[in-house]
Design a protein around this motif. Structure first.
Motif, short mmCIF file in Angstrom:
data_model
loop_
_atom_site.label_atom_id
_atom_site.label_comp_id
_atom_site.label_asym_id
_atom_site.label_seq_id
_atom_site.Cartn_x
_atom_site.Cartn_y
_atom_site.Cartn_z
N VAL A 183 0.85 -1.19 0.00
CA VAL A 183 0.00 0.00 0.00
C VAL A 183 0.88 1.24 0.00
CG1 VAL A 183 -1.87 -1.17 1.21
CG2 VAL A 183 -0.10 0.02 2.53
N PRO A 184 0.37 2.38 -0.46
CA PRO A 184 1.15 3.63 -0.44
C PRO A 184 1.54 4.01 0.98
CG PRO A 184 -0.80 3.84 -1.82
CD PRO A 184 -0.95 2.55 -1.08
N ALA A 185 2.59 4.80 1.09
CA ALA A 185 3.08 5.21 2.41
C ALA A 185 2.04 6.00 3.19
CB ALA A 185 4.36 6.02 2.26
N SER A 186 1.12 6.64 2.48
CA SER A 186 0.11 7.46 3.13
C SER A 186 -1.04 6.65 3.71
CB SER A 186 -0.46 8.47 2.13
OG SER A 186 -1.03 7.80 1.01
N TYR A 201 6.31 11.00 10.32
CA TYR A 201 7.58 10.97 9.60
C TYR A 201 8.26 9.63 9.91
CZ TYR A 201 6.39 15.90 10.05
OH TYR A 201 5.72 17.10 10.06
N LYS A 202 7.90 8.62 9.17
CA LYS A 202 8.34 7.26 9.48
C LYS A 202 9.85 7.09 9.34
CE LYS A 202 3.94 5.09 8.28
NZ LYS A 202 3.24 4.05 7.48
N LEU A 203 10.44 7.78 8.37
CA LEU A 203 11.88 7.66 8.19
C LEU A 203 12.63 8.25 9.38
CD1 LEU A 203 14.30 6.87 6.48
CD2 LEU A 203 14.13 9.09 5.30
N TYR A 251 15.53 5.12 15.99
CA TYR A 251 15.84 3.80 16.56
C TYR A 251 17.27 3.38 16.23
CZ TYR A 251 10.82 3.24 17.36
OH TYR A 251 9.52 3.39 17.79
N VAL A 252 17.69 3.65 15.00
CA VAL A 252 19.05 3.29 14.59
C VAL A 252 20.08 4.04 15.42
CG1 VAL A 252 20.71 3.36 12.70
CG2 VAL A 252 18.35 2.65 12.26
N ALA A 253 19.85 5.36 15.60
CA ALA A 253 20.77 6.17 16.39
C ALA A 253 20.79 5.70 17.84
CB ALA A 253 20.36 7.64 16.31
#
Length: 239
Positions: free
Chosen positions: A16-19, A151-153, A159-161
């Protein structure tokens, strides 16, 4: 490979689209609940084992923090996926569970590092990272509270940081035992992220991500138990 055109297609939804929200199939819902729900009891037992192996207040505090973070992760994840499966029509309730699930990840990361930061002799930044990592978890949770799913990114980078920055301090350990296990657990988490981002492309992608999380947590638990809590010469309590 397009799994929708194979015999596995009935087990998964389309991308599905990101939205828009990804809606798992009934099979995927069940797998999402089971793959973390099954680890609730073992995490409770594991945290208790560390607590009863503790030799001083530092060990007991570290065991309590780690056990709570580990169990809390699996409990909140299971509750959210159960809510998404059974009461998705109650959108606000489901969203609250989702927010708690996302917040629990930050505190789980902080809890996973706490035994190493509290029980090992580290470099000069260790004393600061012991409290800074919890500040990072709090800030991440506040971000989820105010900007959930916007802002999912940015959330993923958070989380990565959170997982990478304390590792730089851990690598300054005077005693190096456990570093390989820590790295291996990190690899499980990193590979799992690929499946986390593959919902709608790979059948049971989210459940597979859950299994990688469980594997990473298992490796890290073994390292904490083996190198920080087992009695004898392997026990390191310098601070």
């Amino acid at each position: 490979m397009d799994f929708k055109k194979t015999k596995f297609g009935r087990f998964m939804n389309c991308r599905v689209p990101a939205s828009k929200r990804y809606q798992p199939t009934e099979y995927e819902h069940a797998a999402n609940c089971a793959t973390h729900g099954l680890w609730i009891l073992p995490s409770l037992v594991g945290g208790s084992v560390l607590y009863f192996l503790s030799v001083d207040q530092w060990h007991r505090t570290a065991a309590w923090l780690y056990g709570s973070g580990l169990t809390g992760l699996f409990v909140t994840s299971t509750l959210f996926h159960t809510a998404a499966w059974k009461i998705s029509h109650l959108r606000k309730v489901e969203q609250r569970f989702h927010m708690c699930d996302r917040m629990a990840i930050y505190f789980f990361i902080a809890a996973s590092y706490s035994p190493w930061l509290m029980l090992r002799e580290l470099g000069p930044w260790a004393c600061h990272m012991r409290w800074l990592i919890w500040v990072m978890a709090f800030v991440g949770s506040m971000y989820v509270f105010f900007f959930h799913e916007r802002y999912k990114l940015v959330e993923l980078l958070g989380y990565v940081a959170m997982g990478a920055v304390p590792a730089l301090v851990i690598l300054s350990m005077v005693e190096r035992s456990g570093v390989c296990e820590l790295a291996l657990g990190g690899v499980f988490y990193a590979v799992g992220v690929a499946f986390f981002k593959s919902d709608g492309l790979v059948p049971f992608a989210h459940a597979i991500w859950h299994l990688f999380v469980a594997a990473g947590a298992g490796v890290h638990y073994y390292a904490i138990w083996r190198y920080l809590y087992l009695p004898g010469p392997l026990l390191q309590t310098s601070r």
